[in-house]
Design a protein around this motif. Structure first.
Motif, mmCIF file in Angstrom:
data_model
loop_
_atom_site.group_PDB
_atom_site.id
_atom_site.type_symbol
_atom_site.label_atom_id
_atom_site.label_comp_id
_atom_site.label_asym_id
_atom_site.label_seq_id
_atom_site.Cartn_x
_atom_site.Cartn_y
_atom_site.Cartn_z
ATOM 1 N N ALA A 14 -9.073 2.572 -4.781
ATOM 2 C CA ALA A 14 -8.402 1.609 -3.237
ATOM 3 C C ALA A 14 -9.618 1.770 -2.553
ATOM 4 O O ALA A 14 -10.425 1.987 -1.916
ATOM 5 C CB ALA A 14 -7.231 2.864 -2.455
ATOM 6 N N LEU A 52 -1.433 2.965 1.946
ATOM 7 C CA LEU A 52 -1.392 3.876 1.382
ATOM 8 C C LEU A 52 -2.062 5.674 1.858
ATOM 9 O O LEU A 52 -1.350 6.381 1.097
ATOM 10 C CB LEU A 52 -2.356 3.475 0.534
ATOM 11 C CG LEU A 52 -3.445 4.796 -0.985
ATOM 12 C CD1 LEU A 52 -1.555 4.961 -1.913
ATOM 13 C CD2 LEU A 52 -4.637 3.874 -2.039
ATOM 14 N N GLY A 61 0.586 -1.546 0.068
ATOM 15 C CA GLY A 61 0.046 0.212 -0.030
ATOM 16 C C GLY A 61 1.421 1.596 0.316
ATOM 17 O O GLY A 61 0.618 2.699 -0.813
ATOM 18 N N HIS A 90 -3.299 -2.214 4.076
ATOM 19 C CA HIS A 90 -3.076 -1.867 3.029
ATOM 20 C C HIS A 90 -3.356 -0.182 2.681
ATOM 21 O O HIS A 90 -2.912 0.432 1.821
ATOM 22 C CB HIS A 90 -3.378 -2.644 1.925
ATOM 23 C CG HIS A 90 -3.178 -2.147 0.379
ATOM 24 N ND1 HIS A 90 -4.243 -1.060 -0.455
ATOM 25 C CD2 HIS A 90 -2.471 -2.879 -0.463
ATOM 26 C CE1 HIS A 90 -3.477 -0.856 -1.416
ATOM 27 N NE2 HIS A 90 -2.607 -2.080 -1.582
ATOM 28 N N GLN A 146 2.112 1.989 -3.493
ATOM 29 C CA GLN A 146 1.630 2.496 -4.290
ATOM 30 C C GLN A 146 1.199 3.911 -4.602
ATOM 31 O O GLN A 146 1.363 4.170 -5.817
ATOM 32 C CB GLN A 146 0.131 1.609 -3.712
ATOM 33 C CG GLN A 146 -1.184 1.852 -4.703
ATOM 34 C CD GLN A 146 -2.185 1.270 -4.597
ATOM 35 O OE1 GLN A 146 -1.835 0.004 -4.428
ATOM 36 N NE2 GLN A 146 -2.805 1.868 -4.586
ATOM 37 N N THR A 192 -5.096 4.284 -7.244
ATOM 38 C CA THR A 192 -5.048 4.345 -6.102
ATOM 39 C C THR A 192 -6.350 4.644 -5.691
ATOM 40 O O THR A 192 -7.010 4.876 -4.621
ATOM 41 C CB THR A 192 -3.306 5.169 -6.271
ATOM 42 O OG1 THR A 192 -2.716 4.734 -5.809
ATOM 43 C CG2 THR A 192 -3.624 6.288 -4.583
#
Length: 411
Positions: free
Chosen positions: A147, A344, A131, A340, A134, A144
């Protein structure tokens, strides 16, 4: 603004020992609660690591205390909501890996406190680095945006989007009368504190404060301080000066409109190490506000550094949509998705401060340290395990000290 004394509610002179005991009690509730209140121990462990053990990322503003409770829905002054970092007390220009590791430690101890199996922690570590990476991969921009939000995040967002000023009022202040109820969460102010708060908002020196409010006062708009109290809130910040203040802006309360609820929080020195050569404000309140503007714009744009009776403080208007993610809701089915998604979010906070070449370089360095087979890189997994073991031992010792202290107090 003078408060009547209530049974069991400490006077300003009695605060310090009560706050110290409350902080110890909060940190003794679980290993995850201990992690939330012990950023200094996290950085002591980091300081013990040999040079080159961890990736050294490009210097950017970091949260500095990136645990689960410090992420969640935030609103800007117009009510737009997004998941960002909520607390920037420890914010410095530093190594972005520190945020990733602190989040990994928080997720690990939350999983252990929820009695999730160890294999989930292993999968969370892999999801954490995936994550985070990314956010720096420009080729995955569309991915993204799509997500998947884990259940804990969806629940928090749903609550945030449906939360109104009136509901915030009911949870924080008395229903009809714009007064802060003294009790477990709010304690009385001294006469000196009351005067300092009133001066901050009502004097000419408070013009900059007015501009920072979400419902900004323009021109010669009038602000009245309706009520104020010492706010017993947080964990690591317990013991510092913190106040809840109710304001009436241009008489909006008189026809039944909601008051403006403001949080005043003392800014202290950060435990997080700054990057060598980094230029940051020397004033701790200005450092926190500047870090917030870079890391969490929705929050930073409605924060202001100020001085309250000579003390560096950060002021922000509370919005109904500001909520934290409830770590107690973490389930086996949701834990990996949460790792994750939140990694992110943290990665996006870092990536937004880098240009494209710097993002590519940082992504390349992270990927170069990953194994060829699926799984988290060894530096991340080893760090998460060592940190969890060290904090578990420190947590048990903390509980022992707290039990002995409580026992001595009963004799």
């Amino acid at each position: 603004m003078k408060k009547a004394s209530l049974k069991g509610v400490p006077t300003p002179e009695e605060r310090a020992p009560r706050l110290a005991d409350l902080r110890m009690r909060k940190m003794a509730r679980s290993a995850h609660a201990y992690v939330r209140g012990s950023a200094d121990r996290f950085y002591a462990w980091l300081d013990s690591q040999a040079s080159g053990t961890l990736p050294d990322g490009p210097p950017v503003w970091i949260c500095g205390d990136c645990h689960l409770g410090n992420l969640g829905p935030l609103a800007d002054a117009s009510g737009r909501v997004a998941v960002q970092i909520r607390d920037l007390d420890q914010s410095v220009i530093g190594n972005p890996v520190h945020d990733l590791l602190r989040l990994g430690l928080s997720l690990t101890t939350a999983a252990r406190s929820a009695d999730l199996p160890g294999v989930i922690t292993s999968r969370m570590a892999e999801a954490l680095i995936d994550g985070y990476e990314q956010a720096f991969d420009d080729a995955r921009t569309d991915e993204t945006k799509r997500a998947e939000r884990p259940t804990v995040v969806r629940v928090a967002m749903k609550q945030a989007l449906h939360r109104s000023w009136r509901k915030l009022d009911r949870q924080t202040i008395d229903g009809v009368a714009p007064r802060i109820p003294l009790g477990k969460r709010f304690w009385p102010l001294s006469e000196e504190e009351s005067q300092a708060v009133r001066t901050l908002f009502e004097s000419q020196s408070g013009l900059a404060v007015r501009e920072a409010l979400g419902r900004a006062v323009r021109g010669g708009g009038k602000i009245d301080v309706l009520d104020a109290a010492f706010w017993v809130k947080g964990c690591s910040s317990l013991g510092r000066r913190r106040y809840a203040v109710l304001l009436d802006i241009d008489g909006t309360c008189s026809p039944g409109g909601p008051p403006c609820l403001v949080d005043i929080k003392q800014a202290a020195a950060a435990a997080a190490p700054r990057h060598v050569g980094a230029t940051m404000p020397r004033d701790n309140a200005k450092r926190v506000a500047e870090g917030a503007r870079h890391v969490s714009p929705l929050l930073g744009d409605r924060m202001l550094a100020a001085r309250l009776d000579g003390c560096a403080v950060v002021i922000r208007e509370l919005m109904p949509q500001d909520l934290k993610i409830d770590a107690d809701r973490l389930t086996e089915a949701d834990a990996v998705k949460a790792a994750h998604f939140l990694a992110l979010v943290v990665g996006q906070a870092h990536a937004g401060q880098m240009d494209a070449p710097t993002r590519r370089s940082w992504l390349y360095e992270l990927q170069a340290r990953r194994p060829g087979s699926p799984g988290a890189p060894s530096w991340l997994w080893r760090s998460m395990v060592e940190l969890a073991v060290a904090h578990e031992a420190e947590y048990l010792e903390h509980c022992r000290r707290y039990a002995l202290r409580r026992g001595a107090g009963k004799r």
